[in-house]
Write a protein that holds these residues in place. Structure first.
Motif, PDB file in Angstrom:
ATOM      1  N   MET A  22     -13.166  -0.745   8.508  1.00 23.24           N
ATOM      2  CA  MET A  22     -11.146  -1.245   7.989  1.00 23.24           C
ATOM      3  C   MET A  22     -11.311  -2.426   7.059  1.00 23.24           C
ATOM      4  SD  MET A  22      -9.234   2.160   9.412  1.00 23.24           S
ATOM      5  CE  MET A  22      -7.964   1.696   8.615  1.00 23.24           C
ATOM      6  N   PRO A  23     -10.388  -3.075   5.723  1.00 26.19           N
ATOM      7  CA  PRO A  23     -10.139  -3.661   5.406  1.00 26.19           C
ATOM      8  C   PRO A  23      -8.502  -3.775   5.241  1.00 26.19           C
ATOM      9  CG  PRO A  23     -10.011  -2.269   3.836  1.00 26.19           C
ATOM     10  CD  PRO A  23     -10.845  -1.193   4.954  1.00 26.19           C
ATOM     11  N   GLY A  44      -9.181  -7.706   6.094  1.00 28.83           N
ATOM     12  CA  GLY A  44     -10.612  -7.285   6.755  1.00 28.83           C
ATOM     13  C   GLY A  44     -10.844  -8.020   6.942  1.00 28.83           C
ATOM     14  N   LEU A  45     -11.949  -7.591   8.475  1.00 30.31           N
ATOM     15  CA  LEU A  45     -12.988  -8.783   8.944  1.00 30.31           C
ATOM     16  C   LEU A  45     -13.903  -9.014   8.089  1.00 30.31           C
ATOM     17  CD1 LEU A  45     -13.234  -7.384  12.326  1.00 30.31           C
ATOM     18  CD2 LEU A  45     -11.493  -9.140  12.094  1.00 30.31           C
ATOM     19  N   LYS A  60     -13.973  -7.185  -2.100  1.00 25.19           N
ATOM     20  CA  LYS A  60     -15.360  -8.011  -2.273  1.00 25.19           C
ATOM     21  C   LYS A  60     -15.048  -8.660  -1.216  1.00 25.19           C
ATOM     22  CE  LYS A  60     -14.146 -12.599  -4.196  1.00 25.19           C
ATOM     23  NZ  LYS A  60     -13.369 -13.358  -5.056  1.00 25.19           N
ATOM     24  N   PHE A  61     -16.798  -8.524  -0.672  1.00 25.06           N
ATOM     25  CA  PHE A  61     -17.301  -9.216   0.581  1.00 25.06           C
ATOM     26  C   PHE A  61     -16.897 -10.378   0.997  1.00 25.06           C
ATOM     27  CE2 PHE A  61     -19.207  -5.034   1.243  1.00 25.06           C
ATOM     28  CZ  PHE A  61     -19.033  -5.229   2.878  1.00 25.06           C
ATOM     29  N   GLY A 157      -1.783  -4.221   9.308  1.00 24.39           N
ATOM     30  CA  GLY A 157      -2.607  -3.261   8.949  1.00 24.39           C
ATOM     31  C   GLY A 157      -2.580  -1.872   9.535  1.00 24.39           C
ATOM     32  N   ALA A 158      -3.381  -0.515   8.591  1.00 26.00           N
ATOM     33  CA  ALA A 158      -3.563   0.768   9.219  1.00 26.00           C
ATOM     34  C   ALA A 158      -4.685   0.329  10.580  1.00 26.00           C
ATOM     35  CB  ALA A 158      -3.993   1.688   8.358  1.00 26.00           C
ATOM     36  N   ALA A 159      -5.821  -0.600  10.465  1.00 27.04           N
ATOM     37  CA  ALA A 159      -6.696  -0.855  11.327  1.00 27.04           C
ATOM     38  C   ALA A 159      -6.209  -1.340  12.477  1.00 27.04           C
ATOM     39  CB  ALA A 159      -7.299  -1.491  10.659  1.00 27.04           C
TER      40      ALA A 159
END
Length: 176
Positions: A22-23, A44-45, A60-61, A157-159
Motif C-alpha cells: 500500500m502507498p 509509501g515504501l 510514481k515508483f 495512513g491506512a497502511a
C-alpha cells in the motif's frame, strides 16, 4: 485453538503483504484554514501517489534505491522479510495442523511444525511492528514539531493501521 491460530496467521499474512504494498504510509495533512483541497499526497515504501480532487490518481515508483533515506530502505527490507517469514510460518502451520496427532496416552502432543510456526508468527509480528510503529512515531513527532513547514506535515495512513492490525493478529497466532 490451532485452527484459530491458523486463521489469524493467514489474515495477518495477507495484512502484512497489503501493508507492504500500500502507498498510504504517510498521507498529506490538511491543517490550514483553506478548506478547498485539490491534492492529496500519499507516500509509501515503494511509491508516491498524488490524488487530484479524488478523481485522478498518479503514482510514481521511486526512481533510485540509492536516493532513498536509510530508514526507508531498512523498512522495506524488514517488511519484505516479514512477508516471506509469514508465508513460511503459514505453510508450516498448515503442515503442523495436518500432522498433529492426539492420542489417549498423549493428549498434549504437538507437532514440531506448529511450534516452529508459532515462533515464526511471533517473529513476523515483531518485524511488522518495528517499521510501522517507527513510521507512526516519526509522523506524530513531525506533525507537532513547529519547525516542520505545514505543507510537509503528514498524517497516519491506512497502511499503518493495516500493519498494526496484522502485527496483532500475527502475535496472537504465534501465542496460540
Amino acid at each position: 485453538l490451532q485452527i484459530t491460530g491458523l486463521i489469524f496467521g493467514g489474515v495477518g499474512m495477507v495484512g502484512t503483504l497489503a501493508a507492504t504494498i500500500m502507498p498510504q504510509w504517510r498521507v498529506s495533512a490538511h491543517i490550514e484554514s483553506n478548506i478547498v483541497v485539490f491534492e492529496t499526497i500519499w507516500e509509501g515504501l515503494w511509491m508516491n501517489c498524488v490524488s487530484q480532487m479524488g478523481i485522478r490518481l498518479q503514482c510514481k515508483f521511486y526512481k533510485s534505491i540509492l536516493a532513498l533515506p536509510p530508514s526507508l530502505e531498512a523498512f522495506r527490507a524488514l517488511m519484505c522479510i516479514a512477508v516471506l517469514l509469514s508465508i513460511i510460518a503459514f505453510l508450516l502451520a498448515i503442515v503442523g495442523v495436518k500432522y498433529t496427532r492426539r492420542t489417549k496416552e498423549n493428549p498434549q502432543s504437538i507437532s514440531i511444525f506448529i511450534l516452529v510456526a508459532g515462533i515464526a508468527f511471533l517473529l513476523t509480528g515483531i518485524l511488522v511492528l518495528i517499521p510501522v510503529s517507527w513510521t507512526g512515531g516519526s509522523i506524530i513527532h513531525d506533525f507537532y514539531n513547529p519547525k516542520v513547514p505545514t505543507p510537509l506535515k503528514r498524517e497516519l495512513g491506512a497502511a499503518l493501521y493495516v500493519g498494526w492490525a496484522s502485527a496483532a493478529l500475527l502475535i496472537a497466532a504465534g501465542a496460540m
